[in-house]
Design a protein around this motif. Structure first.
Motif, PDB file in Angstrom:
ATOM      1  N   ARG A   3       3.657  99.007  12.419  1.00 61.17           N
ATOM      2  CA  ARG A   3       2.611  98.018  12.205  1.00 61.17           C
ATOM      3  C   ARG A   3       1.266  98.581  12.634  1.00 61.17           C
ATOM      4  NH1 ARG A   3       5.316  92.362  14.443  1.00 61.17           N
ATOM      5  NH2 ARG A   3       7.044  92.296  12.956  1.00 61.17           N
ATOM      6  N   SER A  11      -6.955  95.671   0.728  1.00 63.07           N
ATOM      7  CA  SER A  11      -7.198  94.283   1.128  1.00 63.07           C
ATOM      8  C   SER A  11      -8.346  93.682   0.334  1.00 63.07           C
ATOM      9  CB  SER A  11      -7.500  94.206   2.626  1.00 63.07           C
ATOM     10  OG  SER A  11      -6.400  94.640   3.388  1.00 63.07           O
ATOM     11  N   GLY A 109       0.265  83.481   5.012  1.00 61.88           N
ATOM     12  CA  GLY A 109      -0.596  84.125   5.999  1.00 61.88           C
ATOM     13  C   GLY A 109      -1.392  83.104   6.784  1.00 61.88           C
ATOM     14  N   THR A 110      -2.721  83.229   6.763  1.00 65.81           N
ATOM     15  CA  THR A 110      -3.581  82.299   7.500  1.00 65.81           C
ATOM     16  C   THR A 110      -4.235  81.293   6.557  1.00 65.81           C
ATOM     17  OG1 THR A 110      -5.466  83.817   7.326  1.00 65.81           O
ATOM     18  CG2 THR A 110      -4.077  83.993   9.286  1.00 65.81           C
ATOM     19  N   GLU A 157       3.071  84.972  16.944  1.00 64.08           N
ATOM     20  CA  GLU A 157       3.010  86.006  15.915  1.00 64.08           C
ATOM     21  C   GLU A 157       1.794  85.816  15.019  1.00 64.08           C
ATOM     22  OE1 GLU A 157       5.148  88.852  14.926  1.00 64.08           O
ATOM     23  OE2 GLU A 157       5.181  88.561  17.101  1.00 64.08           O
ATOM     24  N   LEU A 158       1.495  84.569  14.701  1.00 65.43           N
ATOM     25  CA  LEU A 158       0.329  84.281  13.854  1.00 65.43           C
ATOM     26  C   LEU A 158      -0.958  84.669  14.569  1.00 65.43           C
ATOM     27  CD1 LEU A 158      -0.738  83.060  11.219  1.00 65.43           C
ATOM     28  CD2 LEU A 158      -0.787  80.837  12.365  1.00 65.43           C
ATOM     29  N   ARG A 160      -1.272  86.910  16.861  1.00 61.48           N
ATOM     30  CA  ARG A 160      -1.346  88.368  16.927  1.00 61.48           C
ATOM     31  C   ARG A 160      -1.862  88.941  15.620  1.00 61.48           C
ATOM     32  NH1 ARG A 160       0.925  92.682  15.205  1.00 61.48           N
ATOM     33  NH2 ARG A 160       2.321  91.492  13.859  1.00 61.48           N
ATOM     34  N   TRP A 161      -1.373  88.400  14.512  1.00 59.60           N
ATOM     35  CA  TRP A 161      -1.795  88.893  13.193  1.00 59.60           C
ATOM     36  C   TRP A 161      -3.262  88.592  12.942  1.00 59.60           C
ATOM     37  CZ3 TRP A 161      -0.601  92.299   9.821  1.00 59.60           C
ATOM     38  CH2 TRP A 161      -1.069  92.219   8.524  1.00 59.60           C
ATOM     39  N   LEU A 164      -5.379  90.952  14.695  1.00 55.44           N
ATOM     40  CA  LEU A 164      -5.331  92.310  14.155  1.00 55.44           C
ATOM     41  C   LEU A 164      -6.120  92.465  12.871  1.00 55.44           C
ATOM     42  CD1 LEU A 164      -4.076  95.177  14.309  1.00 55.44           C
ATOM     43  CD2 LEU A 164      -2.133  94.274  13.000  1.00 55.44           C
ATOM     44  N   VAL A 165      -5.914  91.540  11.918  1.00 59.10           N
ATOM     45  CA  VAL A 165      -6.514  91.734  10.594  1.00 59.10           C
ATOM     46  C   VAL A 165      -7.316  90.538  10.102  1.00 59.10           C
ATOM     47  CG1 VAL A 165      -4.658  93.284   9.918  1.00 59.10           C
ATOM     48  CG2 VAL A 165      -4.463  90.858   9.387  1.00 59.10           C
ATOM     49  N   GLY A 166      -7.384  89.463  10.874  1.00 58.60           N
ATOM     50  CA  GLY A 166      -8.041  88.259  10.383  1.00 58.60           C
ATOM     51  C   GLY A 166      -9.538  88.422  10.189  1.00 58.60           C
TER      52      GLY A 166
END
Length: 268
Positions: A3, A11, A109-110, A157-158, A160-161, A164-166
């Motif tokens: 990861r 993206s 995702g978000t 987990e959400l 963390r994601w 990282l990429v939000g």
């Protein structure tokens, strides 16, 4: 696979396809603004997508639209199709009864993504919302219902994601989760937002959303959308919440019945 930080160009290309798909067609300047990239970068992305056959320029103006090839990206995907199939008749019945459009949305995702809606079947709407329309998870009623029914592990987990990429607006999710009581939404069984800002007509509609739960897990959200000037939020909740919950319960019952039928077929 390890990861890590995703490839930004990929993206951005995906975001460009999503933006064009959602809005129908966009100019290069609009693409640049919506995707959040410099104009020259938007030009390179668009040129690449044209080369791959995923988008094309409109004949009479410099606007870009998706081609039929975009549909190939979803070939073989089943996902929540059963939820949509069994929800359709029930949300239509609800719209026929109350007049207001109803949508079914799932989390990707978000974001919450509309999978079906009855906007095209009523005059009580400003716009038609087609499958694929996206809403920020933390700023829509369906998203808040979804968050409220996540386990702590799923929430962690959400977060963390997102970290990282939000995108910057995604990171507001952290503040929402920490400040607001998801427990209250879960206990009351609904979320409501007045004068919603993240739609095709910001500030003109309000929403009430309830979850579709199967085997204790959130599957989708059923949302009723009404004109914000038509009534106060408390009045709308009093009028429509019971029907919304009943509709979600009927969809859940149909899904469970189908699962049981499949199990019996396998046994026999």
């Amino acid at each position: 696979m390890e990861r890590g930080v995703p490839i930004r160009s990929v993206s951005r290309a995906i975001s460009t396809i999503q933006a064009i798909n959602q809005m129908g067609s966009l100019s290069m300047m609009q693409i640049s603004k919506l995707v959040g990239v410099p104009y020259p970068t938007a030009c390179r992305i668009v040129q690449t997508l044209i080369h791959e056959g995923l988008i094309e320029q409109e004949p009479a103006r410099k606007y870009y639209r998706a081609t039929a090839l975009v549909e190939s990206l979803s070939q073989g995907f089943q996902g929540d199709s059963m939820v949509v199939e069994y929800a359709r008749s029930h949300i239509r019945t609800l719209t026929e009864k109350n007049g207001w459009p109803v949508s079914v949305a799932v989390r990707v995702g978000t974001q919450m993504v509309v999978r079906d809606s009855t906007h095209a079947e009523t005059s009580l709407t400003f716009e038609r919302y087609y499958p694929g329309f996206r809403l920020p998870l933390m700023d829509c009623a369906s998203g808040r219902v979804c968050l409220a029914h996540m386990s702590q592990h799923e929430l962690d987990e959400l977060m963390r994601w997102v970290g990282l990429v939000g995108m910057p607006e995604d990171r507001e999710l952290t503040a929402y989760v920490s400040v607001n009581s998801l427990k209250k939404i879960r206990e009351e069984g609904y979320a409501a937002i007045g004068w919603g800002q993240h739609n095709l007509n910001p500030g003109k509609t309000s929403t009430i959303s309830v979850p579709i739960i199967q085997h204790g897990r959130f599957e989708a959200a059923v949302t009723l959308i009404y004109f914000a000037t038509a009534m106060k939020q408390d009045e709308a909740i009093e009028r429509y919440l019971s029907d919304l919950k009943k509709t979600a319960g009927q969809i859940t019952a149909d899904l469970l019945a189908e699962k049981e039928s499949q199990i019996l077929e396998q046994v026999n």
